[in-house]
Design a protein around this motif. Structure first.
Motif, PDB file in Angstrom:
ATOM      1  N   VAL A 111      38.035   6.123 -36.303  1.00 40.69           N
ATOM      2  CA  VAL A 111      37.723   4.730 -36.624  1.00 40.69           C
ATOM      3  C   VAL A 111      38.365   3.894 -35.526  1.00 40.69           C
ATOM      4  CG1 VAL A 111      37.989   2.873 -38.298  1.00 40.69           C
ATOM      5  CG2 VAL A 111      37.614   5.210 -39.087  1.00 40.69           C
ATOM      6  N   ASP A 112      37.523   3.288 -34.673  1.00 37.55           N
ATOM      7  CA  ASP A 112      37.993   2.591 -33.487  1.00 37.55           C
ATOM      8  C   ASP A 112      37.996   1.078 -33.627  1.00 37.55           C
ATOM      9  OD1 ASP A 112      38.243   5.074 -32.199  1.00 37.55           O
ATOM     10  OD2 ASP A 112      36.136   5.030 -31.639  1.00 37.55           O
ATOM     11  N   ALA A 113      37.261   0.527 -34.591  1.00 39.73           N
ATOM     12  CA  ALA A 113      37.191  -0.919 -34.768  1.00 39.73           C
ATOM     13  C   ALA A 113      37.085  -1.247 -36.248  1.00 39.73           C
ATOM     14  CB  ALA A 113      35.994  -1.489 -34.015  1.00 39.73           C
ATOM     15  N   LEU A 114      37.774  -2.312 -36.654  1.00 37.39           N
ATOM     16  CA  LEU A 114      37.729  -2.794 -38.038  1.00 37.39           C
ATOM     17  C   LEU A 114      37.467  -4.289 -38.031  1.00 37.39           C
ATOM     18  CD1 LEU A 114      40.924  -1.118 -39.533  1.00 37.39           C
ATOM     19  CD2 LEU A 114      38.578  -0.540 -40.098  1.00 37.39           C
ATOM     20  N   TYR A 115      36.727  -4.771 -39.029  1.00 35.11           N
ATOM     21  CA  TYR A 115      36.522  -6.208 -39.211  1.00 35.11           C
ATOM     22  C   TYR A 115      36.555  -6.491 -40.707  1.00 35.11           C
ATOM     23  CZ  TYR A 115      34.854 -10.919 -38.640  1.00 35.11           C
ATOM     24  OH  TYR A 115      34.765 -12.281 -38.658  1.00 35.11           O
ATOM     25  N   LYS A 116      37.401  -7.406 -41.119  1.00 31.73           N
ATOM     26  CA  LYS A 116      37.522  -7.768 -42.538  1.00 31.73           C
ATOM     27  C   LYS A 116      36.504  -8.863 -42.863  1.00 31.73           C
ATOM     28  CE  LYS A 116      40.658 -10.267 -45.523  1.00 31.73           C
ATOM     29  NZ  LYS A 116      41.956 -10.910 -45.614  1.00 31.73           N
ATOM     30  N   LEU A 117      35.527  -8.537 -43.726  1.00 32.76           N
ATOM     31  CA  LEU A 117      34.575  -9.547 -44.175  1.00 32.76           C
ATOM     32  C   LEU A 117      35.168 -10.407 -45.278  1.00 32.76           C
ATOM     33  CD1 LEU A 117      31.137  -7.692 -44.278  1.00 32.76           C
ATOM     34  CD2 LEU A 117      31.895  -9.447 -42.676  1.00 32.76           C
ATOM     35  N   ASP A 118      35.792  -9.770 -46.252  1.00 31.32           N
ATOM     36  CA  ASP A 118      36.507 -10.474 -47.320  1.00 31.32           C
ATOM     37  C   ASP A 118      37.586  -9.539 -47.857  1.00 31.32           C
ATOM     38  OD1 ASP A 118      35.252  -8.733 -49.188  1.00 31.32           O
ATOM     39  OD2 ASP A 118      33.628 -10.136 -49.541  1.00 31.32           O
ATOM     40  N   GLU A 119      38.155  -9.840 -48.988  1.00 36.29           N
ATOM     41  CA  GLU A 119      39.256  -9.036 -49.524  1.00 36.29           C
ATOM     42  C   GLU A 119      38.824  -7.650 -49.986  1.00 36.29           C
ATOM     43  OE1 GLU A 119      42.517  -9.873 -49.416  1.00 36.29           O
ATOM     44  OE2 GLU A 119      41.787 -11.581 -48.266  1.00 36.29           O
ATOM     45  N   ASP A 120      37.520  -7.444 -50.155  1.00 39.13           N
ATOM     46  CA  ASP A 120      37.032  -6.171 -50.693  1.00 39.13           C
ATOM     47  C   ASP A 120      36.159  -5.371 -49.746  1.00 39.13           C
ATOM     48  OD1 ASP A 120      38.212  -6.688 -53.236  1.00 39.13           O
ATOM     49  OD2 ASP A 120      36.540  -8.023 -53.702  1.00 39.13           O
ATOM     50  N   ILE A 121      35.656  -5.984 -48.659  1.00 38.71           N
ATOM     51  CA  ILE A 121      34.696  -5.324 -47.782  1.00 38.71           C
ATOM     52  C   ILE A 121      35.173  -5.350 -46.327  1.00 38.71           C
ATOM     53  CG2 ILE A 121      32.330  -5.329 -46.906  1.00 38.71           C
ATOM     54  CD1 ILE A 121      32.384  -4.601 -49.803  1.00 38.71           C
ATOM     55  N   LEU A 122      35.125  -4.180 -45.682  1.00 39.57           N
ATOM     56  CA  LEU A 122      35.422  -4.044 -44.252  1.00 39.57           C
ATOM     57  C   LEU A 122      34.182  -3.523 -43.540  1.00 39.57           C
ATOM     58  CD1 LEU A 122      38.747  -1.982 -44.362  1.00 39.57           C
ATOM     59  CD2 LEU A 122      38.540  -4.417 -43.895  1.00 39.57           C
ATOM     60  N   LEU A 123      34.061  -3.860 -42.260  1.00 40.68           N
ATOM     61  CA  LEU A 123      33.122  -3.189 -41.379  1.00 40.68           C
ATOM     62  C   LEU A 123      33.939  -2.257 -40.505  1.00 40.68           C
ATOM     63  CD1 LEU A 123      30.804  -6.096 -40.193  1.00 40.68           C
ATOM     64  CD2 LEU A 123      30.381  -4.430 -42.007  1.00 40.68           C
ATOM     65  N   THR A 124      33.478  -1.041 -40.327  1.00 34.95           N
ATOM     66  CA  THR A 124      34.181  -0.085 -39.471  1.00 34.95           C
ATOM     67  C   THR A 124      33.256   0.385 -38.365  1.00 34.95           C
ATOM     68  OG1 THR A 124      33.552   1.843 -40.807  1.00 34.95           O
ATOM     69  CG2 THR A 124      35.618   0.743 -41.379  1.00 34.95           C
ATOM     70  N   GLY A 125      33.803   0.467 -37.164  1.00 31.08           N
ATOM     71  CA  GLY A 125      33.101   1.040 -36.027  1.00 31.08           C
ATOM     72  C   GLY A 125      33.742   2.370 -35.695  1.00 31.08           C
ATOM     73  N   SER A 126      32.950   3.389 -35.558  1.00 30.83           N
ATOM     74  CA  SER A 126      33.485   4.738 -35.449  1.00 30.83           C
ATOM     75  C   SER A 126      33.109   5.394 -34.129  1.00 30.83           C
ATOM     76  CB  SER A 126      32.948   5.569 -36.618  1.00 30.83           C
ATOM     77  OG  SER A 126      33.505   6.851 -36.638  1.00 30.83           O
ATOM     78  N   GLY A 127      33.841   6.451 -33.806  1.00 34.85           N
ATOM     79  CA  GLY A 127      33.582   7.231 -32.614  1.00 34.85           C
ATOM     80  C   GLY A 127      32.243   7.945 -32.649  1.00 34.85           C
ATOM     81  N   ASP A 128      31.635   8.069 -33.828  1.00 34.68           N
ATOM     82  CA  ASP A 128      30.313   8.685 -33.930  1.00 34.68           C
ATOM     83  C   ASP A 128      29.193   7.676 -33.691  1.00 34.68           C
ATOM     84  OD1 ASP A 128      30.341   7.221 -36.284  1.00 34.68           O
ATOM     85  OD2 ASP A 128      30.152   8.953 -37.603  1.00 34.68           O
TER      86      ASP A 128
END
Length: 97
Positions: free
Chosen positions: A29-46
């Motif tokens: 998991v190379d990148a994270l972005y918090k949308l709100d208190e319950d949801i994240l976006l993750t950017g992965s090596g795949d």
């Protein structure tokens, strides 16, 4: 995020050890972005951009991916979201957004 894939979840004031982990990413998991208190976006090596729920801990959906015409995946290194939250942009080594 970790090099092996799981996301470690910590409680505030207790950073000595994780209290939970979210598994399901097949690569780092190379990148994270918090949308709100319950949801994240993750950017992965795949090369996949995923929506992730926290409590309950689960990968909700794969939203997009970085790949070329030969299905070679490129790791997502940065995530940005518009002010309204309706548009997400990612960048990778394939020189595309």
């Amino acid at each position: 995020g970790t090099n092996e894939g799981p996301l470690f979840i910590f409680k505030w004031d207790w950073f000595g050890d994780c209290c939970d982990r979210l598994v399901g990413h097949s690569s780092s998991v190379d990148a994270l972005y918090k949308l709100d208190e319950d949801i994240l976006l993750t950017g992965s090596g795949d090369g996949k951009l995923r929506g992730v729920s926290i409590y309950p801990n689960k990968i909700v959906k794969t939203i997009g991916e970085h790949s070329d015409d030969n299905s070679v995946m490129f790791p997502i290194t940065k995530i940005g979201v518009s002010h309204c939250g309706n548009i997400a942009a990612t960048c990778s080594h394939d020189e595309s957004i």
